[in-house]
Write a protein that holds these residues in place. Sequence first.
Motif, PDB file in Angstrom:
ATOM      1  N   GLU A  26      -5.457   8.559   6.086  1.00 43.65           N
ATOM      2  CA  GLU A  26      -4.810   7.767   7.132  1.00 43.65           C
ATOM      3  C   GLU A  26      -5.894   6.948   7.838  1.00 43.65           C
ATOM      4  OE1 GLU A  26      -1.637   7.200   7.746  1.00 43.65           O
ATOM      5  OE2 GLU A  26      -1.176   8.495   6.044  1.00 43.65           O
ATOM      6  N   ILE A  27      -5.954   5.674   7.554  1.00 47.11           N
ATOM      7  CA  ILE A  27      -6.953   4.827   8.230  1.00 47.11           C
ATOM      8  C   ILE A  27      -6.204   3.713   8.968  1.00 47.11           C
ATOM      9  CG2 ILE A  27      -9.237   3.791   7.913  1.00 47.11           C
ATOM     10  CD1 ILE A  27      -9.004   4.270   4.929  1.00 47.11           C
ATOM     11  N   ASP A  28      -6.694   3.433  10.182  1.00 50.32           N
ATOM     12  CA  ASP A  28      -6.150   2.264  10.892  1.00 50.32           C
ATOM     13  C   ASP A  28      -6.761   1.046  10.218  1.00 50.32           C
ATOM     14  OD1 ASP A  28      -4.934   3.953  12.680  1.00 50.32           O
ATOM     15  OD2 ASP A  28      -6.681   4.016  14.013  1.00 50.32           O
ATOM     16  N   GLY A  29      -6.009   0.005  10.100  1.00 50.55           N
ATOM     17  CA  GLY A  29      -6.557  -1.223   9.529  1.00 50.55           C
ATOM     18  C   GLY A  29      -6.397  -1.250   8.025  1.00 50.55           C
TER      19      GLY A  29
ATOM     20  N   CYS B 102      -8.352   3.601  -6.530  1.00 44.27           N
ATOM     21  CA  CYS B 102      -8.978   4.476  -5.547  1.00 44.27           C
ATOM     22  C   CYS B 102      -9.381   3.686  -4.303  1.00 44.27           C
ATOM     23  CB  CYS B 102     -10.225   5.096  -6.195  1.00 44.27           C
ATOM     24  SG  CYS B 102     -11.126   6.211  -5.131  1.00 44.27           S
ATOM     25  N   ALA B 103      -9.184   4.305  -3.138  1.00 42.40           N
ATOM     26  CA  ALA B 103      -9.644   3.676  -1.897  1.00 42.40           C
ATOM     27  C   ALA B 103     -11.155   3.821  -1.847  1.00 42.40           C
ATOM     28  CB  ALA B 103      -9.014   4.374  -0.700  1.00 42.40           C
TER      29      ALA B 103
ATOM     30  N   LEU C 174       0.836  -1.205   0.000  1.00 38.50           N
ATOM     31  CA  LEU C 174       0.000   0.000   0.000  1.00 38.50           C
ATOM     32  C   LEU C 174       0.869   1.253   0.000  1.00 38.50           C
ATOM     33  CD1 LEU C 174      -3.060   0.856   0.269  1.00 38.50           C
ATOM     34  CD2 LEU C 174      -2.548   1.223   2.675  1.00 38.50           C
ATOM     35  N   GLU C 175       1.940   1.207   0.795  1.00 38.94           N
ATOM     36  CA  GLU C 175       2.814   2.380   0.901  1.00 38.94           C
ATOM     37  C   GLU C 175       3.475   2.736  -0.423  1.00 38.94           C
ATOM     38  OE1 GLU C 175       5.268   1.300   4.205  1.00 38.94           O
ATOM     39  OE2 GLU C 175       3.652   1.737   5.635  1.00 38.94           O
ATOM     40  N   THR C 176       3.624   1.749  -1.280  1.00 40.01           N
ATOM     41  CA  THR C 176       4.291   2.016  -2.566  1.00 40.01           C
ATOM     42  C   THR C 176       3.281   2.449  -3.645  1.00 40.01           C
ATOM     43  OG1 THR C 176       3.975  -0.229  -3.359  1.00 40.01           O
ATOM     44  CG2 THR C 176       6.000   0.190  -2.107  1.00 40.01           C
ATOM     45  N   LEU C 177       2.009   2.317  -3.355  1.00 42.64           N
ATOM     46  CA  LEU C 177       0.990   2.597  -4.380  1.00 42.64           C
ATOM     47  C   LEU C 177       0.530   4.051  -4.356  1.00 42.64           C
ATOM     48  CD1 LEU C 177      -1.248  -0.581  -3.992  1.00 42.64           C
ATOM     49  CD2 LEU C 177       0.191  -0.022  -5.945  1.00 42.64           C
ATOM     50  N   SER C 178       0.233   4.554  -5.537  1.00 41.95           N
ATOM     51  CA  SER C 178      -0.329   5.893  -5.639  1.00 41.95           C
ATOM     52  C   SER C 178      -1.809   5.710  -6.002  1.00 41.95           C
ATOM     53  CB  SER C 178       0.431   6.650  -6.728  1.00 41.95           C
ATOM     54  OG  SER C 178      -0.334   7.732  -7.164  1.00 41.95           O
ATOM     55  N   TYR C 179      -2.689   6.171  -5.157  1.00 43.89           N
ATOM     56  CA  TYR C 179      -4.117   5.986  -5.408  1.00 43.89           C
ATOM     57  C   TYR C 179      -4.916   7.192  -4.932  1.00 43.89           C
ATOM     58  CZ  TYR C 179      -3.997   4.569  -0.454  1.00 43.89           C
ATOM     59  OH  TYR C 179      -3.790   4.536   0.896  1.00 43.89           O
TER      60      TYR C 179
END
Length: 387
Positions: A177-180, A193-194, A167-172
């Motif tokens: 900032e969501i926990d989980g 897109c999230a 996820l950290e490497t993805l651009s979306y």
Amino acid sequence: MTEKLYDMDPHIAEFEATVLSCEKTEDETYAVILDRTAFFPEEGGQGCDEGMLANQKILHVAIDKENVLTHFLTSPLTVGDTVTGKVNYSLRFDRMQQHTGEHILSGLIHNRFGFHNVGFHLSNDYTTFDTSGTLSDEEIRTLEADANKVVFSNLKVRAFYPKKEELETLSYRSKMEIDGPVRLVEIPGIDLCACCAPHVDCTGQIGMIKIVDYKNHRGGMRLTILCGMRALAYSTANERTLSYLSRELSVPFERIEEAFCRLKEETLLKQSRINELQEKLLQCRIDSLPSPSESNRAILFVDSMDMKAVRNIVNHLTESYRDYCAIFSGSDECGYNFIIGAGCEGDCNPLSLRLREIVFAKCGGNAKMIQGSVNASKDRLFEIFEI
Ligand SMILES: [Zn+2]
């Protein structure tokens, strides 16, 4: 945390689940928590799914921060029971079409112009979304055509939960900032897109994407879109209107605009001719009034006339008639608008009082001139002036 059956399979329309809790709410409904559900809750600008749970109509489905979904019902369920849920699948599918259609447009806008989606609302009639920047008419039309090309390409739509490192490497889009775990919806090459909502499997399932309205909104734009059957219904309704106009104007579809412009011009010409004739008619009526040497006052009833023209005539006549001049424009059926002007010896105030007290006229003004409206017959008004 409730198991979300719609998360990985948006086509589950019927499911079985165990009732974990059922509590009466303040507004006399029952809040039911299941171990799993296929009902999408109200979330992220989209309403909750509709349907039946244990043969009861679902009133509402909500989700809390702990990802626990609550179903609201009118009657209680027994804890521990296995119940069947039936999702209104045609509504679900329709919303999936709208929502994926919106992702395509928002993705294209983001890729081309760098604008963000800053608002989303999916109702049962239409879908709106807001962009952080503005687009020209031409850009909108190109965007619409390209979004439909994405539909024709029938790209696979994928919903997935990437691992934290990935996820950290993805651009979306919609990065927060969501926990989980974060759920991403991907349309390859178009959008990432999230998003928590159910989507169609392939872009071809969306059908037509139609932008039906767009306007400037808070420094960006608000676009209104219709996809799938909604776009077809819109097109059918437009066709019905065009068919009616085509029949009434006796021209083919492509000449309706031209025929309408011609009709508009003709109406303007006719209106100006009516105004001319009305003025001539009024002049005849004025000529038939008792002359200022015979009477101190003039009262005229005319068909509906522009009140600016009425005021000009009243101003003109009060130069000759010493007491007053009154013109009532309208009819016994629809009521009258009126202007009354005082001559060199006149005073409108007593007339204003009589009109308000006897026939409940609405009027304002001063001793020199009053203006207002009244619902009374010509005969009744004449009587007032004869007092
Ligand atoms: Zn979304």
